[in-house]
Design an enzyme around this catalytic site. Sequence first.
Site, mmCIF file in Angstrom:
data_model
loop_
_atom_site.group_PDB
_atom_site.id
_atom_site.type_symbol
_atom_site.label_atom_id
_atom_site.label_comp_id
_atom_site.label_asym_id
_atom_site.label_seq_id
_atom_site.Cartn_x
_atom_site.Cartn_y
_atom_site.Cartn_z
ATOM 1 N N ASP A 29 8.805 -1.622 1.877
ATOM 2 C CA ASP A 29 9.101 -0.292 1.917
ATOM 3 C C ASP A 29 10.247 0.038 2.540
ATOM 4 O O ASP A 29 11.186 -0.524 3.320
ATOM 5 C CB ASP A 29 7.918 0.388 2.636
ATOM 6 C CG ASP A 29 6.537 0.283 1.829
ATOM 7 O OD1 ASP A 29 6.652 0.274 0.605
ATOM 8 O OD2 ASP A 29 5.476 0.329 2.544
ATOM 9 N N ASP A 332 1.756 0.522 4.055
ATOM 10 C CA ASP A 332 1.112 1.312 4.852
ATOM 11 C C ASP A 332 0.157 2.303 4.668
ATOM 12 O O ASP A 332 -0.564 2.555 5.508
ATOM 13 C CB ASP A 332 2.238 2.123 5.846
ATOM 14 C CG ASP A 332 3.042 2.836 5.062
ATOM 15 O OD1 ASP A 332 2.825 3.145 3.914
ATOM 16 O OD2 ASP A 332 4.242 3.442 5.495
ATOM 17 N N ASP A 336 -1.661 1.286 -1.020
ATOM 18 C CA ASP A 336 -0.785 0.090 -1.166
ATOM 19 C C ASP A 336 -1.789 -1.032 -0.917
ATOM 20 O O ASP A 336 -1.471 -2.259 -1.390
ATOM 21 C CB ASP A 336 0.075 -0.080 0.042
ATOM 22 C CG ASP A 336 1.157 0.926 -0.163
ATOM 23 O OD1 ASP A 336 1.728 1.223 -1.088
ATOM 24 O OD2 ASP A 336 1.839 1.422 1.070
#
Length: 565
Positions: A29, A332, A336
């Site tokens: 990310d 997070d 996900d």
Amino acid sequence: MKKMMNDKALVRHLAACETMGSATAICSDKTGTLTMNMMTVVNSWVCGKLREPTSLDESFKDDVVKLLFESICLNTNGNVHVDEGCGKPEVTGSPTEVAVLNWGVQLGANFCQVREETKVVEVNSFNSTKKRMGIIAKTSDGKAWVHWKGASEVVLEQCSHFIDVDGTVSILTNDKIEELQGIITSFANAALRTLCLACNEIPPMEFAARTPKKQATDIPDSGLICLAIVGIKDPCRPGVPEAVAKCQQAGIKVRMVTGDNIMTAKAIAIECGILQENGRAIEGKVFREMSVDEQYKCLPSIQVMARSSPTDKYTMVKRLLEMGEIVAVTGDGTNDAPALHEASIGLAMGIAGTEVAKESSDIIIMDDNFSSIVKVVRWGRSVYSNIQKFVQFQTTVNGVALTLNFVAAIVKGSAPLTAVQLLWVNLIMDTMGAVALATEPPNDSLMDRPPIGRREPLITNVMWRNIVGQVIYQLVLLVLFQFDGFALLDLKHSATVLLVEFVGSFTSTVKLSWKNWLLCVGLGAASLPLAAFIKCIPVPETPFVQLVMHWIPKRNVHKKKHEGQ
């Protein structure tokens, strides 16, 4: 695992640590992992003009300021709290919301007053697919307004007008749209996350016909009035470019997966060292519309995926696994979880991560920092390297002991080592040395070699060379001492100093003179220069197992065909 906690990594599944050492790809990310997740509005276009994001000049009419403050303070998941006697307000919420609310506070917005004077009647929460959020609010004068906030290119596409400082609403001409798109691009090229704020008044009859809902999916989103476009800075974490360079040096390909604008994503990726000249940046929508074969073809060159959804991340991870990659992925959010579970190693964020993401992960990064991920890779490679050292040491010692016992038993009719001596060799000489090798801490040299493949043999050709060389040397000495040791050392019938000197009758040993002890130390130390010499012997790159299998003649088995039987 305890040592890795000091490097901000909580290992939930022990096997994942070793797997991480073999990782060939990391899908990371952007926000909070590559960047600091400390966002600030640094550029803004408000009511027809680029302006400093610190204050509003006197040219703004009160109605326009009121509308702008309502858009900032109402269409948000954050909150502003002001303690009595404390001048600075406390802003809470997601980093993006905090940045926008802080910007509003700087402009002079009174969050509590706006909330008291205006009532939010319907909400459309932020959606990672649509990249926007909206509300319907009823003001004190009885009017109803819709407010939208989200990705600039998404919200701007729904705007047909813009408002000036004096409250004049003008049509967004093609030239004006190109101007705003140029502003968005310039913000994005400066590595800024861009948001657009827009609104529109709902006709009284239309509003009266609506049934208020807590989560509305049919909030009007066409013909909007563009209020402002802001550029939000989220600085790159210190040490991230160096960490990315270490990964690339170690043969690990780092990919950035983000929901940001593709221009913003590319700017951050270049700053972090992820996007290189031969790399490619792609939007999630484009990747999503490709066939499976097209995805396989383009994945090796993709280094940035922008405007991606959790489904896009999952698809990327799945395709990389199907291509034979060992994939580590960070996440997070609750969405996900599928990608974290699908990946070879799932890395959840300890600070920003949800409980669902953590439960789906193998390792939790306690400080949400990409540099800590690189430390996990070092630990994983260290574990594998230490296992190889352990195996090499054990194979050498046990190979020598077993061969010596076998040869001596055949030639002399009795084993040279008693049960107690074998127990001593295995428990003390063998185990202690192997444990010392197995607990060696990681070092930077581990990141100078490519990852170990799934099908690579545990005992490499180099290890076989070292094992065979040391076994031959030790066997020659021990066989010589076995058959002629008493004469060579001038010993009498009646190494580990305690056993030889003080427990001779129990272990069937005799005392050695100081000359014999020096000889033992010298012969043992000779293994060091011998090891250096052995390392000069070249070995083939193809594993010995494959070479042996190639040398074994293949049998051609012909099956008889019985026709008509």
